[in-house]
Design a protein around this motif. Structure first.
Motif, PDB file in Angstrom:
ATOM      1  N   GLY A  47     -39.301   0.529 -10.364  1.00 44.07           N
ATOM      2  CA  GLY A  47     -38.671  -0.466 -11.237  1.00 44.07           C
ATOM      3  C   GLY A  47     -37.161  -0.322 -11.298  1.00 44.07           C
ATOM      4  N   VAL A  48     -36.681   0.896 -11.412  1.00 45.02           N
ATOM      5  CA  VAL A  48     -35.231   1.116 -11.474  1.00 45.02           C
ATOM      6  C   VAL A  48     -34.570   0.693 -10.167  1.00 45.02           C
ATOM      7  CG1 VAL A  48     -33.453   2.899 -11.576  1.00 45.02           C
ATOM      8  CG2 VAL A  48     -35.305   2.900 -13.230  1.00 45.02           C
ATOM      9  N   TRP A  49     -35.142   1.079  -9.032  1.00 47.05           N
ATOM     10  CA  TRP A  49     -34.539   0.701  -7.748  1.00 47.05           C
ATOM     11  C   TRP A  49     -34.632  -0.798  -7.510  1.00 47.05           C
ATOM     12  CZ3 TRP A  49     -30.983   2.837  -5.083  1.00 47.05           C
ATOM     13  CH2 TRP A  49     -30.807   4.206  -5.132  1.00 47.05           C
ATOM     14  N   THR A  50     -35.694  -1.443  -7.973  1.00 46.23           N
ATOM     15  CA  THR A  50     -35.787  -2.903  -7.845  1.00 46.23           C
ATOM     16  C   THR A  50     -34.665  -3.566  -8.618  1.00 46.23           C
ATOM     17  OG1 THR A  50     -38.176  -2.754  -7.575  1.00 46.23           O
ATOM     18  CG2 THR A  50     -37.284  -4.888  -8.226  1.00 46.23           C
ATOM     19  N   TYR A  51     -34.400  -3.076  -9.830  1.00 41.70           N
ATOM     20  CA  TYR A  51     -33.299  -3.626 -10.621  1.00 41.70           C
ATOM     21  C   TYR A  51     -31.960  -3.391  -9.924  1.00 41.70           C
ATOM     22  CZ  TYR A  51     -29.740  -4.104 -14.159  1.00 41.70           C
ATOM     23  OH  TYR A  51     -28.607  -4.466 -14.824  1.00 41.70           O
ATOM     24  N   VAL A  52     -31.743  -2.188  -9.452  1.00 38.76           N
ATOM     25  CA  VAL A  52     -30.465  -1.866  -8.812  1.00 38.76           C
ATOM     26  C   VAL A  52     -30.237  -2.723  -7.581  1.00 38.76           C
ATOM     27  CG1 VAL A  52     -29.236  -0.063  -7.533  1.00 38.76           C
ATOM     28  CG2 VAL A  52     -30.304   0.476  -9.717  1.00 38.76           C
ATOM     29  N   LEU A  53     -31.258  -2.909  -6.786  1.00 38.59           N
ATOM     30  CA  LEU A  53     -31.089  -3.658  -5.531  1.00 38.59           C
ATOM     31  C   LEU A  53     -30.964  -5.155  -5.745  1.00 38.59           C
ATOM     32  CD1 LEU A  53     -33.601  -1.727  -3.266  1.00 38.59           C
ATOM     33  CD2 LEU A  53     -31.108  -1.601  -3.231  1.00 38.59           C
ATOM     34  N   THR A  54     -31.518  -5.682  -6.836  1.00 31.01           N
ATOM     35  CA  THR A  54     -31.536  -7.135  -6.993  1.00 31.01           C
ATOM     36  C   THR A  54     -30.624  -7.656  -8.103  1.00 31.01           C
ATOM     37  OG1 THR A  54     -33.431  -7.011  -8.490  1.00 31.01           O
ATOM     38  CG2 THR A  54     -33.897  -7.311  -6.141  1.00 31.01           C
ATOM     39  N   GLN A  55     -30.457  -6.925  -9.191  1.00 25.48           N
ATOM     40  CA  GLN A  55     -29.785  -7.472 -10.352  1.00 25.48           C
ATOM     41  C   GLN A  55     -28.467  -6.808 -10.717  1.00 25.48           C
ATOM     42  OE1 GLN A  55     -31.090 -10.165 -11.943  1.00 25.48           O
ATOM     43  NE2 GLN A  55     -32.673 -10.124 -10.369  1.00 25.48           N
ATOM     44  N   ALA A  56     -28.145  -5.697 -10.144  1.00 25.79           N
ATOM     45  CA  ALA A  56     -26.985  -4.945 -10.604  1.00 25.79           C
ATOM     46  C   ALA A  56     -25.664  -5.529 -10.122  1.00 25.79           C
ATOM     47  CB  ALA A  56     -27.100  -3.486 -10.165  1.00 25.79           C
ATOM     48  N   GLY A  57     -25.677  -6.448  -9.189  1.00 27.76           N
ATOM     49  CA  GLY A  57     -24.453  -7.075  -8.723  1.00 27.76           C
ATOM     50  C   GLY A  57     -23.643  -6.214  -7.771  1.00 27.76           C
ATOM     51  N   ILE A  58     -24.287  -5.300  -7.119  1.00 31.96           N
ATOM     52  CA  ILE A  58     -23.583  -4.458  -6.153  1.00 31.96           C
ATOM     53  C   ILE A  58     -23.408  -5.250  -4.872  1.00 31.96           C
ATOM     54  CG2 ILE A  58     -23.724  -2.371  -4.768  1.00 31.96           C
ATOM     55  CD1 ILE A  58     -25.354  -1.116  -7.019  1.00 31.96           C
ATOM     56  N   THR A  59     -22.183  -5.259  -4.356  1.00 30.47           N
ATOM     57  CA  THR A  59     -21.927  -5.935  -3.083  1.00 30.47           C
ATOM     58  C   THR A  59     -22.145  -4.922  -1.979  1.00 30.47           C
ATOM     59  OG1 THR A  59     -20.289  -7.318  -4.153  1.00 30.47           O
ATOM     60  CG2 THR A  59     -20.233  -7.209  -1.762  1.00 30.47           C
ATOM     61  N   TRP A  60     -23.155  -5.152  -1.197  1.00 30.95           N
ATOM     62  CA  TRP A  60     -23.470  -4.238  -0.107  1.00 30.95           C
ATOM     63  C   TRP A  60     -22.618  -4.600   1.088  1.00 30.95           C
ATOM     64  CZ3 TRP A  60     -26.249  -0.393  -1.865  1.00 30.95           C
ATOM     65  CH2 TRP A  60     -27.060  -0.607  -2.965  1.00 30.95           C
ATOM     66  N   SER A  61     -22.119  -3.627   1.766  1.00 33.40           N
ATOM     67  CA  SER A  61     -21.243  -3.853   2.912  1.00 33.40           C
ATOM     68  C   SER A  61     -22.045  -3.736   4.200  1.00 33.40           C
ATOM     69  CB  SER A  61     -20.120  -2.820   2.929  1.00 33.40           C
ATOM     70  OG  SER A  61     -19.381  -2.897   1.749  1.00 33.40           O
ATOM     71  N   PRO A  62     -22.366  -4.879   4.822  1.00 33.23           N
ATOM     72  CA  PRO A  62     -23.060  -4.788   6.100  1.00 33.23           C
ATOM     73  C   PRO A  62     -22.125  -4.250   7.180  1.00 33.23           C
ATOM     74  CG  PRO A  62     -22.643  -7.083   5.515  1.00 33.23           C
ATOM     75  CD  PRO A  62     -22.178  -6.244   4.377  1.00 33.23           C
ATOM     76  N   SER A  63     -22.693  -3.802   8.225  1.00 29.66           N
ATOM     77  CA  SER A  63     -21.923  -3.186   9.294  1.00 29.66           C
ATOM     78  C   SER A  63     -21.016  -4.215   9.967  1.00 29.66           C
ATOM     79  CB  SER A  63     -22.878  -2.594  10.337  1.00 29.66           C
ATOM     80  OG  SER A  63     -22.142  -2.120  11.433  1.00 29.66           O
ATOM     81  N   PRO A  64     -19.769  -3.857  10.237  1.00 34.98           N
ATOM     82  CA  PRO A  64     -18.852  -4.782  10.901  1.00 34.98           C
ATOM     83  C   PRO A  64     -18.997  -4.788  12.420  1.00 34.98           C
ATOM     84  CG  PRO A  64     -17.687  -2.791  10.328  1.00 34.98           C
ATOM     85  CD  PRO A  64     -19.085  -2.656   9.781  1.00 34.98           C
ATOM     86  N   VAL A  65     -19.961  -4.070  12.949  1.00 40.67           N
ATOM     87  CA  VAL A  65     -20.121  -3.998  14.401  1.00 40.67           C
ATOM     88  C   VAL A  65     -20.456  -5.383  14.932  1.00 40.67           C
ATOM     89  CG1 VAL A  65     -21.492  -3.019  16.282  1.00 40.67           C
ATOM     90  CG2 VAL A  65     -20.842  -1.599  14.330  1.00 40.67           C
ATOM     91  N   GLY A  66     -19.683  -5.852  15.872  1.00 37.02           N
ATOM     92  CA  GLY A  66     -19.881  -7.154  16.467  1.00 37.02           C
ATOM     93  C   GLY A  66     -19.157  -8.273  15.744  1.00 37.02           C
ATOM     94  N   LYS A  67     -18.608  -8.007  14.575  1.00 37.97           N
ATOM     95  CA  LYS A  67     -17.919  -9.029  13.812  1.00 37.97           C
ATOM     96  C   LYS A  67     -16.408  -8.850  13.844  1.00 37.97           C
ATOM     97  CE  LYS A  67     -21.768  -9.522  10.675  1.00 37.97           C
ATOM     98  NZ  LYS A  67     -22.272  -9.331   9.336  1.00 37.97           N
ATOM     99  N   VAL A  68     -15.965  -7.648  14.061  1.00 38.85           N
ATOM    100  CA  VAL A  68     -14.538  -7.360  14.073  1.00 38.85           C
ATOM    101  C   VAL A  68     -14.065  -7.375  15.514  1.00 38.85           C
ATOM    102  CG1 VAL A  68     -12.776  -5.655  13.514  1.00 38.85           C
ATOM    103  CG2 VAL A  68     -14.718  -5.976  11.990  1.00 38.85           C
ATOM    104  N   MET A  69     -13.050  -8.178  15.776  1.00 43.14           N
ATOM    105  CA  MET A  69     -12.506  -8.272  17.131  1.00 43.14           C
ATOM    106  C   MET A  69     -11.264  -7.401  17.224  1.00 43.14           C
ATOM    107  SD  MET A  69     -14.694 -10.187  18.497  1.00 43.14           S
ATOM    108  CE  MET A  69     -13.978 -10.483  20.067  1.00 43.14           C
ATOM    109  N   PRO A  70     -11.170  -6.577  18.251  1.00 38.88           N
ATOM    110  CA  PRO A  70      -9.986  -5.727  18.381  1.00 38.88           C
ATOM    111  C   PRO A  70      -8.750  -6.555  18.740  1.00 38.88           C
ATOM    112  CG  PRO A  70     -11.413  -5.477  20.280  1.00 38.88           C
ATOM    113  CD  PRO A  70     -12.144  -6.354  19.309  1.00 38.88           C
ATOM    114  N   LYS A  71      -7.579  -6.093  18.280  1.00 39.56           N
ATOM    115  CA  LYS A  71      -6.325  -6.758  18.603  1.00 39.56           C
ATOM    116  C   LYS A  71      -5.908  -6.387  20.020  1.00 39.56           C
ATOM    117  CE  LYS A  71      -4.592  -6.687  13.878  1.00 39.56           C
ATOM    118  NZ  LYS A  71      -3.536  -6.202  12.990  1.00 39.56           N
ATOM    119  N   GLU A  72      -5.106  -7.242  20.580  1.00 38.49           N
ATOM    120  CA  GLU A  72      -4.577  -6.954  21.919  1.00 38.49           C
ATOM    121  C   GLU A  72      -3.581  -5.806  21.826  1.00 38.49           C
ATOM    122  OE1 GLU A  72      -5.442  -8.338  24.802  1.00 38.49           O
ATOM    123  OE2 GLU A  72      -6.962  -9.520  23.769  1.00 38.49           O
ATOM    124  N   TRP A  73      -3.522  -5.001  22.886  1.00 38.39           N
ATOM    125  CA  TRP A  73      -2.595  -3.902  22.940  1.00 38.39           C
ATOM    126  C   TRP A  73      -1.179  -4.444  23.055  1.00 38.39           C
ATOM    127  CZ3 TRP A  73      -3.526   1.099  22.086  1.00 38.39           C
ATOM    128  CH2 TRP A  73      -4.862   1.524  22.107  1.00 38.39           C
TER     129      TRP A  73
END
Length: 78
Positions: A47-73
């Motif tokens: 019950g506590v983990w269900t509340y934390v995962l759904t109602q606590a308003g925590i913004t989870w940070s998904p992995s940036p792999v594949g979304k971040v493009m490297p800058k040119e050298w």
């Protein structure tokens, strides 16, 4: 090493004396409350983990792999 072995034997001797003379804890506690206490703890934890995962308003940070493009050298001009 001899001192360690002697201390280990002494500890096991003390434990054996405690078992022989009995403990102050009632032996039927786990039989009476063990499964109910385990189930209640599991329900509470779920019950506590269900509340934390759904109602606590925590913004989870998904992995940036594949979304971040490297800058040119930058090439230093000499």
């Amino acid at each position: 090493m001899y001192r360690f072995a002697k201390a280990a034997v002494n500890i096991t001797g003390q434990a054996a004396r405690q078992v022989r003379h009995g403990s102050t804890v009632r032996q039927d506690f786990h039989y009476k409350y063990g499964n109910g206490l385990l189930a209640g703890g599991a329900v509470f934890c779920t019950g506590v983990w269900t509340y934390v995962l759904t109602q606590a308003g925590i913004t989870w940070s998904p992995s940036p792999v594949g979304k971040v493009m490297p800058k040119e050298w930058r090439v230093d001009e000499e």
